[in-house]
Scaffold this motif. Sequence first.
Motif, PDB file in Angstrom:
ATOM      1  N   ARG A  48      54.789  -2.340  24.050  1.00 21.47           N
ATOM      2  CA  ARG A  48      54.917  -1.005  24.109  1.00 21.47           C
ATOM      3  C   ARG A  48      53.680  -0.582  23.371  1.00 21.47           C
ATOM      4  O   ARG A  48      53.191  -0.475  22.350  1.00 21.47           O
TER       5      ARG A  48
ATOM      6  N   ASP B 141      51.281   3.348  22.807  1.00 24.17           N
ATOM      7  CA  ASP B 141      51.076   4.622  22.655  1.00 24.17           C
ATOM      8  C   ASP B 141      49.596   5.021  23.063  1.00 24.17           C
ATOM      9  O   ASP B 141      48.544   4.555  22.653  1.00 24.17           O
ATOM     10  N   TYR B 142      49.577   5.736  24.398  1.00 26.56           N
ATOM     11  CA  TYR B 142      48.294   5.809  24.916  1.00 26.56           C
ATOM     12  C   TYR B 142      47.843   7.002  25.148  1.00 26.56           C
ATOM     13  O   TYR B 142      48.870   8.022  25.451  1.00 26.56           O
TER      14      TYR B 142
ATOM     15  N   ARG C 110      49.323  12.159  24.233  1.00 25.15           N
ATOM     16  CA  ARG C 110      50.002  10.641  24.041  1.00 25.15           C
ATOM     17  C   ARG C 110      51.300  10.512  24.963  1.00 25.15           C
ATOM     18  O   ARG C 110      51.890  11.374  24.951  1.00 25.15           O
ATOM     19  N   THR C 111      51.503   9.417  25.421  1.00 23.39           N
ATOM     20  CA  THR C 111      52.480   8.813  26.101  1.00 23.39           C
ATOM     21  C   THR C 111      52.876   7.782  25.312  1.00 23.39           C
ATOM     22  O   THR C 111      52.012   6.689  25.020  1.00 23.39           O
ATOM     23  N   SER C 112      54.400   7.234  25.614  1.00 24.42           N
ATOM     24  CA  SER C 112      54.557   5.907  25.043  1.00 24.42           C
ATOM     25  C   SER C 112      55.314   5.143  26.403  1.00 24.42           C
ATOM     26  O   SER C 112      55.889   5.727  27.012  1.00 24.42           O
TER      27      SER C 112
END
Length: 318
Positions: free
Chosen positions: A152, A154-155, A162-164
């Motif tokens: 998983r 966090d980017y 940020r997206t997960s």
Amino acid sequence: MRADRLVATLLLMQDRGRVTAAEVARELEVSVATARRDLEALSAAGVPVYPQPGRGGGWSLVGGARTDLSGMTATEAQALFLLLGPAGADTPEAQAALRKLLAALPRPFRAEARAAAGAVVVDPAGWGDPLPERPELVAALRDAVVRGRRVRLDYAGRTRERTSRLIDPWGLVDKDGIWYLVAGTAEGRRTFRVDRIASAEVTDEEAARPAELDLSAEWDEVVEEVERRRSLVSAVVLVDARLVRVLRGQFGRHCVVLAERDGQARVQVAAPTPLMIAQHLAGWGAGLSVVESTAVRAELARIGRELVGHYCDDIEST
């Protein structure tokens, strides 16, 4: 190829139990310094190889001489294949050596050793300035690839938003000091810059991995897509043949020698825009000549006028 040498060195140690760097160099027809670097690389990677100093010393395998690899632990096998994998991708001979070594492992270790061999690709042609040091997450992500576990992330992408997301890690690529994670997602294959990953949690879920995945082939497709989007333009320059390696350091895979004669090389270079080519070449001054590309010559002339206008008064006043 280094993969061949590392495998041959390990098998030589299994046969003899203890070797010196000079013996390895003689058997494999390399320099003593090269043999010593290979032995140190095996040891640093976690393979049970260690030096014994003093008279009668040398390098030994923990447990003494063996005729197969049945004495290796799972961790040692993974360490060896992580080390050999990027080196073994270059030639059919190196790949054959890795297959033979894989067959010699205990059966329970083979799946993760095979995954380790294909977990990392090294691409020396850069897309930008390399990072000063390897991101800390590389080791954890590599472990997730080898163990086949979902991650998983966090980017923060190029927009920094940020997206997960939950991804299936396929492998890592070291592109001239910048690390990328190639992964499967609900939207298909995606590539993530590791230095933009804010956090990564390795889960207990089994990752989905395409059958017969070839990370090198996947990465070639990624590079082709990226460079097609960048719409490269090119220029041809004349430069001293001895300096081509410096030019290649600036342009990576986008530096191609077209011809070489009388110490001069005719080289094609490429970048997304004429300005970017000119910016790389401006520092050469009269050390090279752009013979094809009116747009790049115009950008160089503009940069020259800009510099003269900016510094001329300072020069005249001294």
